[in-house]
Design an enzyme around this catalytic site. Structure first.
Site, mmCIF file in Angstrom:
data_model
loop_
_atom_site.group_PDB
_atom_site.id
_atom_site.type_symbol
_atom_site.label_atom_id
_atom_site.label_comp_id
_atom_site.label_asym_id
_atom_site.label_seq_id
_atom_site.Cartn_x
_atom_site.Cartn_y
_atom_site.Cartn_z
ATOM 1 N N CYS A 1 -3.656 12.048 5.388
ATOM 2 C CA CYS A 1 -2.041 12.631 6.020
ATOM 3 C C CYS A 1 -1.895 12.862 7.507
ATOM 4 O O CYS A 1 -1.060 11.799 7.950
ATOM 5 C CB CYS A 1 -1.407 13.509 5.277
ATOM 6 N N ARG B 1 -4.353 -8.202 -5.019
ATOM 7 C CA ARG B 1 -4.734 -8.944 -6.686
ATOM 8 C C ARG B 1 -3.480 -9.341 -7.437
ATOM 9 O O ARG B 1 -3.603 -9.854 -8.559
ATOM 10 C CB ARG B 1 -6.265 -7.741 -8.055
ATOM 11 N N ASP C 1 -7.142 15.886 -6.330
ATOM 12 C CA ASP C 1 -7.613 14.370 -6.828
ATOM 13 C C ASP C 1 -8.366 14.715 -7.640
ATOM 14 O O ASP C 1 -8.377 12.937 -8.271
ATOM 15 C CB ASP C 1 -8.007 13.216 -5.144
ATOM 16 N N GLU D 1 1.184 1.213 4.691
ATOM 17 C CA GLU D 1 1.048 2.068 5.426
ATOM 18 C C GLU D 1 0.345 1.920 6.876
ATOM 19 O O GLU D 1 1.094 1.901 8.162
ATOM 20 C CB GLU D 1 0.616 3.700 5.432
ATOM 21 N N TYR E 1 -7.454 26.250 8.856
ATOM 22 C CA TYR E 1 -7.736 26.210 8.481
ATOM 23 C C TYR E 1 -9.038 26.924 7.873
ATOM 24 O O TYR E 1 -9.561 28.027 6.965
ATOM 25 C CB TYR E 1 -8.182 24.901 7.619
ATOM 26 N N GLY F 1 -7.958 1.517 -4.002
ATOM 27 C CA GLY F 1 -7.569 2.994 -4.681
ATOM 28 C C GLY F 1 -8.247 4.079 -3.842
ATOM 29 O O GLY F 1 -9.244 3.355 -3.332
ATOM 30 N N TYR G 1 -0.032 2.053 -0.783
ATOM 31 C CA TYR G 1 0.330 3.671 -0.189
ATOM 32 C C TYR G 1 -0.368 3.045 1.802
ATOM 33 O O TYR G 1 0.203 2.991 2.456
ATOM 34 C CB TYR G 1 0.368 4.773 -0.358
ATOM 35 N N ILE G 2 -1.629 3.098 0.859
ATOM 36 C CA ILE G 2 -2.742 3.412 2.110
ATOM 37 C C ILE G 2 -2.494 1.663 3.305
ATOM 38 O O ILE G 2 -2.293 1.740 4.127
ATOM 39 C CB ILE G 2 -3.896 3.393 1.940
ATOM 40 N N LYS H 1 -2.769 9.879 9.912
ATOM 41 C CA LYS H 1 -2.140 8.766 10.207
ATOM 42 C C LYS H 1 -1.136 9.279 9.713
ATOM 43 O O LYS H 1 -0.343 8.370 11.141
ATOM 44 C CB LYS H 1 -2.145 8.675 7.884
ATOM 45 N N HIS I 1 28.591 13.328 8.850
ATOM 46 C CA HIS I 1 29.285 11.930 9.608
ATOM 47 C C HIS I 1 28.715 11.890 11.485
ATOM 48 O O HIS I 1 29.405 13.050 11.608
ATOM 49 C CB HIS I 1 31.019 11.973 9.110
ATOM 50 N N THR J 1 -9.289 15.520 2.776
ATOM 51 C CA THR J 1 -8.852 14.498 3.249
ATOM 52 C C THR J 1 -7.318 14.010 4.404
ATOM 53 O O THR J 1 -7.324 14.311 4.771
ATOM 54 C CB THR J 1 -8.724 13.354 2.124
ATOM 55 N N CYS J 2 -6.682 14.839 3.364
ATOM 56 C CA CYS J 2 -5.170 15.425 3.891
ATOM 57 C C CYS J 2 -5.557 15.920 5.307
ATOM 58 O O CYS J 2 -4.890 14.840 6.229
ATOM 59 C CB CYS J 2 -3.975 16.230 3.746
ATOM 60 N N GLU K 1 24.708 10.168 4.864
ATOM 61 C CA GLU K 1 25.967 10.599 4.306
ATOM 62 C C GLU K 1 26.721 9.440 2.768
ATOM 63 O O GLU K 1 26.862 9.565 1.912
ATOM 64 C CB GLU K 1 26.570 10.423 5.364
HETATM 65 P P1 NDP Z 1 -2.831 2.598 -4.207
HETATM 66 O O1 NDP Z 1 -2.835 3.103 -5.997
HETATM 67 O O2 NDP Z 1 -1.615 3.169 -3.953
HETATM 68 O O3 NDP Z 1 -2.596 1.377 -4.178
HETATM 69 C C1 NDP Z 1 -3.570 0.521 -4.344
HETATM 70 C C2 NDP Z 1 -3.792 -1.167 -4.774
HETATM 71 O O4 NDP Z 1 -4.964 -1.784 -4.875
HETATM 72 C C3 NDP Z 1 -2.811 -1.470 -5.528
HETATM 73 O O5 NDP Z 1 -1.948 -2.575 -4.733
HETATM 74 C C4 NDP Z 1 -3.889 -2.131 -6.322
HETATM 75 O O6 NDP Z 1 -3.287 -3.591 -6.633
HETATM 76 C C5 NDP Z 1 -5.348 -2.721 -5.627
HETATM 77 N N1 NDP Z 1 -6.118 -2.251 -6.259
HETATM 78 C C6 NDP Z 1 -6.454 -1.458 -7.204
HETATM 79 N N2 NDP Z 1 -7.212 -1.197 -7.861
HETATM 80 C C7 NDP Z 1 -8.639 -2.544 -7.123
HETATM 81 C C8 NDP Z 1 -9.292 -3.735 -7.692
HETATM 82 N N3 NDP Z 1 -10.179 -2.918 -9.154
HETATM 83 N N4 NDP Z 1 -9.220 -4.473 -7.197
HETATM 84 C C9 NDP Z 1 -8.345 -4.997 -6.040
HETATM 85 N N5 NDP Z 1 -7.573 -4.381 -6.032
HETATM 86 C C10 NDP Z 1 -7.045 -3.153 -6.641
HETATM 87 O O7 NDP Z 1 -4.016 2.829 -3.830
HETATM 88 P P2 NDP Z 1 -3.976 4.434 -2.015
HETATM 89 O O8 NDP Z 1 -5.966 3.213 -2.157
HETATM 90 O O9 NDP Z 1 -3.510 3.017 -1.205
HETATM 91 O O10 NDP Z 1 -4.278 4.791 -2.173
HETATM 92 C C11 NDP Z 1 -4.556 5.705 -2.987
HETATM 93 C C12 NDP Z 1 -3.821 7.463 -3.837
HETATM 94 O O11 NDP Z 1 -3.421 8.188 -2.450
HETATM 95 C C13 NDP Z 1 -2.377 6.973 -3.709
HETATM 96 O O12 NDP Z 1 -1.800 6.737 -4.943
HETATM 97 C C14 NDP Z 1 -2.044 8.230 -3.391
HETATM 98 O O13 NDP Z 1 -1.073 8.870 -4.536
HETATM 99 C C15 NDP Z 1 -2.720 8.694 -2.274
HETATM 100 N N6 NDP Z 1 -1.749 8.724 -0.995
HETATM 101 C C16 NDP Z 1 -0.114 9.077 -0.261
HETATM 102 C C17 NDP Z 1 0.893 8.728 0.538
HETATM 103 C C18 NDP Z 1 1.406 8.928 0.752
HETATM 104 O O14 NDP Z 1 1.491 10.500 0.716
HETATM 105 N N7 NDP Z 1 2.494 8.680 1.519
HETATM 106 C C19 NDP Z 1 -0.671 8.170 1.710
HETATM 107 C C20 NDP Z 1 -1.713 7.470 1.101
HETATM 108 C C21 NDP Z 1 -2.565 7.985 -0.001
HETATM 109 P P3 NDP Z 1 -2.144 -3.416 -7.799
HETATM 110 O O15 NDP Z 1 -0.941 -2.161 -7.995
HETATM 111 O O16 NDP Z 1 -1.625 -5.035 -7.746
HETATM 112 O O17 NDP Z 1 -2.867 -3.374 -8.944
#
Ligand code: NDP
Length: 449
Positions: free
Chosen positions: A48, A200, A305, A183, A100, A264, A179-180, A51, A438, A42-43, A443
């Site tokens: 990552c 939600r 993961d 971003e 890789y 998620g 996150y996603i 992205k 500075h 994935t990364c 800083e």
């Molecule tokens: P996140 O866990 O960051 O966010 C999920 C979002 O979806 C939240 O807003 C959550 O709502 C909502 N959600 C979760 N389940 C449901 C559902 N069943 N129905 C509707 N909404 C839902 O997940 P992402 O998909 O953005 O990213 C996955 C993972 O990947 C991250 O947790 C992170 O660990 C990793 N990642 C890291 C990055 C980085 O390091 N920069 C970049 C991208 C991904 P609520 O919170 O309000 O419940």
């Protein structure tokens, strides 16, 4: 004659699997790794790396505007060529995928470009039908985007597909506010799309410090990204003109050209045959493992993961390394999950390490909080009304910095360095005793009063 075909069979050549395979082979193990798609995971392939390159690309939209305040004559008809960026990003992905692959090969790891499923504690079966035995099996299959089961969900895409879009859609709806979602909201907005995030709940980036995520919300709104909160998906309907009508609770329907699910990620354990070896899964389908990455089946381990511990590439890499060093290197090693820095590559980016203010209050009772709310020098001259916010959370009794959170240009770059100090348990006084560099944004970290 060895009893098994391999000492170690790794399923999944992403960040965790690749590190584990390579280091185990370097320690002398006979290793094979099966990958059903592309080495890198994935990364490298759809996360990552591409992205971050899009984030760089997107930033030019603002940089080109700001450049005029710094004396540069920028033509008004500056155009963004998505296909050009896409091609360059995808060829960079190919380059890293090649790197890789050759690293694995040069360490003597056999790469099998097929899906493998577990058929017992010491056996796997490849898609081609070949059966293989191994003394140990490491599951490093990662996770995939979760897609809600609402009617019409098949009309939506996930972050996987964004990199392959033919064109930047005019109107984009992103489901989720993690996150996603944040971003890609930043990236697509800078590329000219009208972006609406729906979530939600009314919380963006749950887990990050409240003041920092509030600042991101304010800046995103100011830039023109829309948010709809407390909205549950009801369905997506494809219209005759190809647009998508999205129904949700609590809000009017929205017509867009593209729906991206960023709600998620779920562990990739479906159909992996883990039940044949008695590997227990949790209610999310993740593999629970002990501190040495061992599952409920003693010969089967898991990293990254798929274990749903901390879904971050550098953590998966550490887990893969710790597995290899412990099992094949004679050097028992465990990953320290305390004080893991993380960043969101939003526009502007944010980053944090340690406890948020709310977590610290819960855990420690009284805390001292220091804030720096400032406009970066570059933003002042550019007339860009975007303020940075840095927050330092300290244990009241000892003065120890227990959390550091920031939003603003280069926040991830600055935080990585500062995270060393937080991880080392340094005090606010130690920050204060360090002379400021500075003029810089960083800083502010040693000037907080
Ligand atoms: P996140 O866990 O960051 O966010 C999920 C979002 O979806 C939240 O807003 C959550 O709502 C909502 N959600 C979760 N389940 C449901 C559902 N069943 N129905 C509707 N909404 C839902 O997940 P992402 O998909 O953005 O990213 C996955 C993972 O990947 C991250 O947790 C992170 O660990 C990793 N990642 C890291 C990055 C980085 O390091 N920069 C970049 C991208 C991904 P609520 O919170 O309000 O419940």
């Amino acid at each position: 004659m060895p009893q098994y075909d391999y000492d170690l069979f790794v399923i999944g050549a992403g960040s965790g699997g690749t590190r584990a395979a390579r280091v185990s082979a370097a320690h002398g193990a006979r290793v094979a790794v099966a990958e059903e798609y592309r080495v890198g995971g994935t990364c490298v392939i759809r996360g990552c790396v591409p992205k971050k390159l899009l984030v760089y690309g997107a930033h030019f939209a603002e940089d080109l505007k700001d450049a005029q305040r710094f004396g540069w004559k920028v033509p008004n008809d500056c155009e963004f060529d998505w296909k050009c960026l896409q091609e360059n990003v995808l060829s960079e992905v190919d380059r890293i995928n090649g790197a890789y692959t050759s690293t694995l090969q040069s360490h003597g790891v056999e790469i099998i470009n097929e899906r493998a499923v577990v058929t017992g504690p010491n056996s796997v079966k490849l898609a081609s039908g070949r059966e293989i035995t191994a003394e140990r099996i490491l599951i490093a299959v990662g996770a995939r985007p979760a897609v809600p089961s609402c009617p019409g969900h098949e009309h939506g895409i996930t972050s996987n597909e964004v990199f392959h879009l033919d064109a930047i859609p005019k109107r984009v709806l992103i489901a989720g506010a993690g996150y996603i979602a944040n971003e890609f909201a930043g990236v697509l907005h800078q590329f000219g799309a009208h972006v609406t995030l729906i979530n939600r709940t009314d919380v963006i980036l749950r887990g990050y410090d409240e003041s920092i995520r509030d600042r991101l919300l304010q800046i995103s709104l100011m830039k023109g990204i829309e948010f709809r909160f407390n909205a549950e998906f009801r369905g997506i309907e494809k219209q005759a003109d190809g647009s998508l009508k999205v129904e949700m609770t609590g809000h009017d329907p929205l017509e867009v050209d593209c729906v991206i699910f960023a709600t998620g990620r779920v562990p990739n354990t479906d159909g992996l045959g883990l039940e044949t070896a008695g590997v227990e899964l949790d209610d999310k389908g993740a593999i629970p493992v002990d501190a040495d990455n061992q599952s409920s089946c003693p010969s089967i381990y898991a990293v990254g993961d798929v274990t749903n511990r901390v879904q971050l590439t550098p953590v998966a890499i550490r887990e893969g390394q710790a597995f290899a060093d412990t099992v094949y290197g004679g050097k028992p090693t465990r990953v320290d999950y305390n004080c893991i820095p993380a960043a969101v590559f939003s526009h502007p980016p944010m980053a944090g390490v340690g406890l948020t203010e709310a977590e610290a209050k819960n855990k420690l009772g009284t805390v001292k909080v220091y804030l720096s709310d400032f406009r970066a020098m570059k933003n002042v001259l550019a007339n860009r009304n975007e303020r940075c916010l840095y927050k330092m959370v300290c244990e009241a009794e000892t003065d120890r910095v227990v959390g550091l959170h920031m939003i603003g240009p280069d926040a991830p770059e600055i935080l990585q360095a500062a995270a060393v100090a937080v991880k080392a348990g340094l005090t606010k006084q130690a920050f204060d005793e360090t002379v400021a560099l500075h003029p810089s944004m960083a800083e502010e970290l040693v000037l907080m009063r």
